[in-house]
Design a protein around this motif. Structure first.
Motif, mmCIF file in Angstrom:
data_model
loop_
_atom_site.group_PDB
_atom_site.id
_atom_site.type_symbol
_atom_site.label_atom_id
_atom_site.label_comp_id
_atom_site.label_asym_id
_atom_site.label_seq_id
_atom_site.Cartn_x
_atom_site.Cartn_y
_atom_site.Cartn_z
ATOM 1 N N LEU A 187 0.802 -1.120 -0.033
ATOM 2 C CA LEU A 187 -0.090 0.063 -0.008
ATOM 3 C C LEU A 187 0.919 1.249 0.098
ATOM 4 O O LEU A 187 0.582 2.306 -0.676
ATOM 5 N N LEU A 188 1.860 1.361 0.908
ATOM 6 C CA LEU A 188 2.839 2.388 0.816
ATOM 7 C C LEU A 188 3.566 2.575 -0.508
ATOM 8 O O LEU A 188 3.670 3.551 -1.078
ATOM 9 N N PHE A 189 3.973 1.200 -1.276
ATOM 10 C CA PHE A 189 4.497 1.558 -2.462
ATOM 11 C C PHE A 189 3.480 2.209 -3.564
ATOM 12 O O PHE A 189 4.008 2.780 -4.487
ATOM 13 N N ASP A 190 2.155 1.655 -3.345
ATOM 14 C CA ASP A 190 1.319 2.325 -4.427
ATOM 15 C C ASP A 190 1.332 3.913 -4.239
ATOM 16 O O ASP A 190 1.332 4.550 -5.170
ATOM 17 N N ASP A 191 1.227 4.511 -2.989
ATOM 18 C CA ASP A 191 1.210 5.733 -2.783
ATOM 19 C C ASP A 191 2.446 6.431 -3.353
ATOM 20 O O ASP A 191 2.303 7.684 -3.703
#
Length: 136
Positions: A122-126
């Motif tokens: 999820l962090l990677f996506d942001d």
């Protein structure tokens, strides 16, 4: 700690350290998966206390406490639990190196997303959306 729906809550903090579009990740001793460096709080530690302790233990560097900035908090379901990860950036002093707790450190781009747990993804996506993480 438990969620409202009766699931175990795994409450963690993580250090988001990005250099030239790549994020620092670490593979703990005995594990096959990489994580954003950080970990679980002990007792009544604050996020900052946990972050500073974990990064020193894992990467042998000291975070500059006045530079710590919250970048987001993410939650993901895993079997039988919810993982919450509060993410922070911070300047540091020292030389990043794997401690005895860490088998390997690596610099990941978005292409490495499948190699990290769901909450880290999820962090990677942001970070990709904010153009902070290189696609490849």
């Amino acid at each position: 700690m438990w969620t409202e729906r009766g699931q175990q809550l795994i409450d963690t903090v993580a250090w988001v350290h990005i250099v030239e579009g790549q994020i620092l990740c670490a593979r703990p001793r005995g594990k096959d998966v990489f994580y954003i460096p950080g970990g679980k709080r002990e007792g009544d530690e604050t996020d900052l206390e946990t972050l500073v302790r974990e990064i020193l233990e894992e990467l042998t560097v000291e975070l500059v406490q006045g530079s710590v900035k919250h970048v987001g908090t993410y939650e993901a379901l895993i079997p039988d639990a919810v993982v919450r990860m509060a993410c922070y950036t911070a300047e540091y002093s020292g030389t990043i190196q794997a401690s005895s707790e860490i088998d390997e450190i690596a610099w990941f781009t978005y292409a490495d997303r499948p190699r990290v747990p769901p909450v880290d993804q999820l962090l990677f996506d942001d970070l990709l959306a904010d153009e902070l993480l290189a696609p490849r």
